[in-house]
Design an enzyme around this catalytic site. Structure first.
Site, PDB file in Angstrom:
ATOM      1  N   GLN A 133      44.733 -19.310  13.101  1.00 41.83           N
ATOM      2  CA  GLN A 133      43.632 -18.416  13.476  1.00 41.83           C
ATOM      3  C   GLN A 133      43.720 -17.104  12.706  1.00 41.83           C
ATOM      4  OE1 GLN A 133      43.730 -17.998  17.737  1.00 41.83           O
ATOM      5  NE2 GLN A 133      43.116 -20.119  18.094  1.00 41.83           N
ATOM      6  N   ARG A 163      51.500 -21.221  28.500  1.00 39.00           N
ATOM      7  CA  ARG A 163      51.669 -22.678  28.572  1.00 39.00           C
ATOM      8  C   ARG A 163      53.112 -23.116  28.707  1.00 39.00           C
ATOM      9  NH1 ARG A 163      47.426 -25.045  24.233  1.00 39.00           N
ATOM     10  NH2 ARG A 163      45.663 -24.837  25.643  1.00 39.00           N
ATOM     11  N   ARG A 182      34.561 -23.908  12.641  1.00 40.50           N
ATOM     12  CA  ARG A 182      34.468 -23.480  11.238  1.00 40.50           C
ATOM     13  C   ARG A 182      33.174 -23.954  10.597  1.00 40.50           C
ATOM     14  NH1 ARG A 182      39.677 -23.628  12.845  1.00 40.50           N
ATOM     15  NH2 ARG A 182      41.292 -22.484  11.724  1.00 40.50           N
ATOM     16  N   ASP A 186      49.224 -27.445  20.044  1.00 42.63           N
ATOM     17  CA  ASP A 186      48.467 -27.631  21.289  1.00 42.63           C
ATOM     18  C   ASP A 186      48.924 -28.851  22.097  1.00 42.63           C
ATOM     19  OD1 ASP A 186      46.898 -25.398  20.804  1.00 42.63           O
ATOM     20  OD2 ASP A 186      45.439 -26.540  19.632  1.00 42.63           O
ATOM     21  N   ARG A 215      44.470 -12.391  26.216  1.00 42.94           N
ATOM     22  CA  ARG A 215      45.180 -12.856  25.004  1.00 42.94           C
ATOM     23  C   ARG A 215      45.230 -11.776  23.916  1.00 42.94           C
ATOM     24  NH1 ARG A 215      43.168 -18.793  23.710  1.00 42.94           N
ATOM     25  NH2 ARG A 215      44.965 -18.670  22.325  1.00 42.94           N
ATOM     26  N   LYS A 233      48.800 -18.744  24.746  1.00 41.77           N
ATOM     27  CA  LYS A 233      47.652 -19.655  24.625  1.00 41.77           C
ATOM     28  C   LYS A 233      46.678 -19.380  25.783  1.00 41.77           C
ATOM     29  CE  LYS A 233      48.809 -21.535  20.833  1.00 41.77           C
ATOM     30  NZ  LYS A 233      47.968 -21.258  19.660  1.00 41.77           N
ATOM     31  N   LYS A 289      37.896 -29.644  17.392  1.00 38.98           N
ATOM     32  CA  LYS A 289      37.471 -28.296  17.816  1.00 38.98           C
ATOM     33  C   LYS A 289      37.592 -27.305  16.658  1.00 38.98           C
ATOM     34  CE  LYS A 289      39.811 -26.412  21.356  1.00 38.98           C
ATOM     35  NZ  LYS A 289      40.442 -25.134  20.971  1.00 38.98           N
ATOM     36  N   GLY A 348      39.959 -18.627  21.968  1.00 37.74           N
ATOM     37  CA  GLY A 348      40.716 -17.764  21.059  1.00 37.74           C
ATOM     38  C   GLY A 348      40.312 -17.990  19.612  1.00 37.74           C
TER      39      GLY A 348
HETATM   40  C1  S3P Z   1      43.543 -23.175  16.012  1.00 37.82           C
HETATM   41  C2  S3P Z   1      44.815 -22.711  15.785  1.00 37.82           C
HETATM   42  C3  S3P Z   1      45.876 -22.729  16.806  1.00 37.82           C
HETATM   43  C4  S3P Z   1      45.528 -23.647  17.983  1.00 37.82           C
HETATM   44  C5  S3P Z   1      44.102 -23.496  18.424  1.00 37.82           C
HETATM   45  C6  S3P Z   1      43.150 -23.794  17.280  1.00 37.82           C
HETATM   46  C7  S3P Z   1      42.551 -23.066  14.924  1.00 37.82           C
HETATM   47  O1  S3P Z   1      46.053 -21.408  17.304  1.00 37.82           O
HETATM   48  O2  S3P Z   1      46.390 -23.396  19.069  1.00 37.82           O
HETATM   49  O3  S3P Z   1      43.828 -24.383  19.494  1.00 37.82           O
HETATM   50  O4  S3P Z   1      41.485 -23.708  15.015  1.00 37.82           O
HETATM   51  O5  S3P Z   1      42.814 -22.343  13.948  1.00 37.82           O
HETATM   52  P1  S3P Z   1      47.043 -20.359  16.538  1.00 37.82           P
HETATM   53  O6  S3P Z   1      46.536 -20.212  15.178  1.00 37.82           O
HETATM   54  O7  S3P Z   1      46.915 -19.077  17.303  1.00 37.82           O
HETATM   55  O8  S3P Z   1      48.402 -20.962  16.658  1.00 37.82           O
END
Ligand code: S3P
Length: 439
Positions: A169, A350, A27, A319, A122, A346, A22, A94
């Protein structure tokens, strides 16, 4: 409609492939849209979350097409996105919302972003605060929640930011804003988090450096590069592979082979933890495909023991806690998972929802500050409960896997959100012997 998951008659047997990663899928679409030329993506995750990113990139002027064998993105170049005519709806994702906030912050345009009820709860302040320093203006609901209006900076300034939480993120949002700012953008992370943005940005021709700094890293990006279209091969998502893996560990007589799973070392904390618990999980044919390490995994039913999972491991398995908690429920002894405060923000809370999932099915569980403590049954957990998923795909899959291991069937209130990350999950699992039925 509720779904009922029951202990199958025999073990889970077979060979499967899980959908594309994912994080890499989001990206690849975004970077493709910011590159010059045509990017081809194979193995893209066609889950709801990623389809939202595809739709947003189209709304911003990129051409994004699903071909018979791959996805193609004709990019607009850095700074070349155009103002969307309507609100950008990021659904449940998110990652899509926060990364896109970074892209938009350094584009001279106005955009409004929203999402579903889960995403609208969120926190976005974690990206608003650093991104505002480049000159962008954000107006959000109370508490920094979506919907949010973004006025991107005309002449964005490069950012220098130390992350207060370990978040790939937020790191990626800052780097993406830096793409259209002159000079060096710098991000310091106290703990290393998944580095797909850094790796893929390099793959598209950006100049990115990564230096170790204590337990974390310092990342720099030279702004205003010319991103060139590149081919991206998306590996299987280790966070998705986690569900059939734990299912096979818990269902007697199981043996599953899962092909081409991403093995980026910043993503594999669960596999290390399961090995410590005594899982028979063999990593075979390690190789590099499309610039990412991958391997085939062979997993057999195992009797597990409880372990202490250190807080330092959180970023590499952020996750995976709901499904690790399911494994811990069947293990001998207690499992303590430390430092889980980020789980509260999340797709659902969670931490609370995972504890509730186990408690509803007769498993001893406690939340002690930021730790989740699971008292393993050392065999079949009782089951017989209803799992509330709170619009959270990973809770739905964890609930279904729990049912396969319990003495009594487990009901799951809503499995529809599984499509955000793992379309076809129920069919794939029933194909190897799982027993799920609708009611
Ligand atoms: C992700 C970063 C994680 C993860 C999300 C995907 C990403 O979140 O929980 O499912 O693709 O950068 P956080 O960066 O908020 O921890």
């Amino acid at each position: 409609m509720q779904t009922i998951s029951r202990r199958p008659r025999g073990g889970l047997q077979g060979r499967l492939r899980v959908p594309g990663d994912k994080s890499i899928s989001h990206r690849a679409l975004m970077f493709g849209a910011l590159a010059i030329g045509e990017t081809r993506i194979t193995g893209l995750l066609e889950g709801e979350d990623v389809l939202r990113t595809a739709a947003a990139m189209r709304a911003l002027g990129a051409e994004v097409v699903r071909g018979p064998a791959d996805w193609r993105v004709a990019g607009r170049g850095i700074g070349g996105l155009c103002e969307p005519e309507d609100v950008l709806d990021m659904g449940n994702s998110g990652t899509a919302a926060r990364l896109l906030a970074g892209v938009l912050a350094s584009h001279d345009l106005f955009a409004v972003m929203t999402g579903d009820a889960s995403l609208r709860r969120r926190p976005m302040r974690r990206v608003i605060e650093p991104l505002a320093a480049c000159g962008a203006r954000f107006t959000a609901r109370a508490g920094g929640r979506l919907p949010m209006a973004i006025e991107g900076a005309r002449d964005a300034l490069p950012l220098s930011y130390r992350l207060p939480v370990a978040s790939a993120q937020v790191k990626s949002a800052v780097l993406l804003a830096g793409l259209n700012a002159p000079g060096l953008t710098r991000v310091e992370e106290p703990h290393a988090t998944r580095d797909h943005s850094e790796n893929l940005l390099r793959h598209f021709g950006a100049e990115v450096t990564v230096e170790p700094a204590g337990a974390g890293r310092v990342i720099t990006l030279m702004g205003q590069p010319e991103l060139r279209a590149a081919d991206v091969q998306v590996p299987g998502d280790p966070s998705s592979a986690a569900f059939p893996i734990v299912a096979a560990l818990l269902v007697e007589g199981s043996e599953l082979r899962i092909d081409t799973v991403g093995m980026n070392e910043l993503r594999t904390g669960l596999f290390a933890t399961l090995a410590e618990m005594g899982a028979e999980l063999r990593v075979e044919d390690r190789r590099v495909e499309g610039g990412e390490p991958v391997a085939d995994l062979l997993v057999r039913a195992s009797s597990l023991r409880g372990v202490d999972v250190p807080a330092e491991r959180v970023p590499s398995m952020i996750d995976e806690y709901p499904i690790l908690a399911v494994a811990a429920a069947a293990a001998r002894g207690t499992t303590r998972m430390r430092g889980l405060h980020e789980l509260r923000v999340k797709e659902s809370d969670r931490l609370a929802a995972t504890a509730a999932l186990l408690a509803a099915n007769g498993v001893g569980v406690a939340i002690e500050r930021d730790d989740l403590v699971v008292h393993g049954t050392g065999g079949r957990p009782p089951g017989g409960g209803l799992v509330a998923t709170h619009m959270d795909h990973r809770l739905a899959m964890a609930g279904l896997v729990l049912g396969l291991a319990c003495a009594e069937p487990v009901r799951v209130d809503d499995v529809s959100f599984i499509d955000t990350s793992f379309p076809g999950f129920a069919a794939l699992m029933t194909g190897v012997g799982a027993d799920f039925s609708g009611e």
